[in-house]
Design a protein around this motif. Structure first.
Motif, short mmCIF file in Angstrom:
data_model
loop_
_atom_site.label_atom_id
_atom_site.label_comp_id
_atom_site.label_asym_id
_atom_site.label_seq_id
_atom_site.Cartn_x
_atom_site.Cartn_y
_atom_site.Cartn_z
N ALA A 126 1.12 -1.39 -0.08
CA ALA A 126 -0.02 -0.09 0.10
C ALA A 126 1.07 1.25 -0.14
O ALA A 126 0.83 2.01 -0.76
CB ALA A 126 -0.42 0.04 1.53
N VAL A 127 1.86 1.32 0.86
CA VAL A 127 3.43 2.26 1.10
C VAL A 127 3.19 2.57 -0.51
O VAL A 127 3.47 3.50 -1.23
CB VAL A 127 3.59 2.57 1.77
CG1 VAL A 127 4.94 3.28 2.12
CG2 VAL A 127 2.73 2.23 3.50
N GLU A 128 4.59 1.39 -0.94
CA GLU A 128 4.97 1.57 -1.96
C GLU A 128 3.93 2.18 -3.12
O GLU A 128 4.07 2.93 -4.20
CB GLU A 128 5.22 0.09 -2.80
CG GLU A 128 6.91 -0.34 -1.98
CD GLU A 128 7.49 0.05 -2.20
OE1 GLU A 128 8.10 0.55 -3.83
OE2 GLU A 128 8.29 1.30 -1.85
N GLY A 129 2.83 1.54 -3.02
CA GLY A 129 1.22 2.13 -4.04
C GLY A 129 1.00 3.60 -3.96
O GLY A 129 1.49 4.31 -5.23
N ILE A 130 1.11 4.39 -2.87
CA ILE A 130 1.12 5.45 -2.71
C ILE A 130 2.22 5.72 -3.25
O ILE A 130 2.09 7.50 -3.72
CB ILE A 130 0.92 5.82 -1.20
CG1 ILE A 130 -0.78 4.81 -1.04
CG2 ILE A 130 0.62 7.42 -0.90
CD1 ILE A 130 -1.11 5.04 0.61
N THR A 131 3.27 5.89 -2.34
CA THR A 131 4.53 6.73 -2.86
C THR A 131 4.68 6.57 -4.60
O THR A 131 5.13 8.38 -5.44
CB THR A 131 6.36 6.34 -2.50
OG1 THR A 131 5.87 4.43 -2.36
CG2 THR A 131 5.84 6.53 -0.73
#
Length: 209
Positions: free
Chosen positions: A185-190
């Motif tokens: 999720a964090v990778e997707g957001i960044t």
């Protein structure tokens, strides 16, 4: 007490801490490992050192005087940020790919160091901002070069304090964020943030052309 120096430090701190591509790249690398995050932060500080050196040397005036060169650097910078965002999103195509990239990045500080440096160095607005800002805090009648060098040093020191602190904080909070679902999720957001920033950076010079 030098009131102008204190005022400049406050303004420069706000500029350094302003969220943008630099901040996003540091967060992304810090989620991989502490080493990668700090290396990326040092790369960004290196980019700022380059910009302040250009401002002191007056080279940034050339960018202001040659719009085509300025736009070319804007396109290069926007393209690189877009590449980082697209690469991050592409890494989410499968769990094996994510794990492979994480392992490879954690094993060396060279890649995040380069990412941080290039992301900052390819931002042509930075030297022009410094070129217009630094003279405002040089007292009338005082030698310009020593004072400008001091102001440039303050900017670099602030970057050396802020971005590694961000990397260490993300690393400390990142244990939960590194759980597979949260990490994706964090990778997707960044990745999405970097992609959007890259597109916006590319559109700006195209609109001005």
């Amino acid at each position: 007490m030098d009131a102008q120096l204190i005022a400049f430090t406050g303004v420069a701190a706000g500029m350094v801490a302003m969220p943008g591509a630099d901040f996003t790249v540091v967060v992304r690398n810090a989620l991989v490992s502490r080493r990668a995050g700090v290396a990326c932060a040092l790369g960004i500080a290196g980019g700022l050192l380059l910009h302040t050196a250009l401002a002191v040397a007056g080279v940034a005036a050339v960018l202001a005087a040659v719009p085509a060169l300025f736009r070319a650097l804007q396109l290069l910078g926007g393209g690189y940020v877009l590449y980082l965002g697209a690469r991050t999103l592409w890494s989410l195509r499968g769990p094996r790919a994510v794990a492979a990239e994480t392992t490879g990045t954690a094993s060396s500080a060279v890649r995040p160091l380069r990412q941080g440096f290039v992301t900052n160095a390819l931002n042509p607005k930075a030297p022009i901002t410094f070129l217009s800002l630094l003279p405002q805090f040089v007292p009338a009648g005082s030698p310009a070069l020593p004072r400008t060098l001091l102001l440039a040093l303050i900017v670099v020191v602030l970057a050396l304090l802020w971005f590694p602190a961000v990397a260490l904080l993300v690393d400390r909070l990142g244990r939960r964020l590194r759980e597979p679902r949260a990490a994706r999720a964090v990778e997707g957001i960044t990745g999405a943030a970097l992609t959007l920033l890259g597109v916006l950076l590319l559109l700006e010079p195209l609109r001005a052309a």
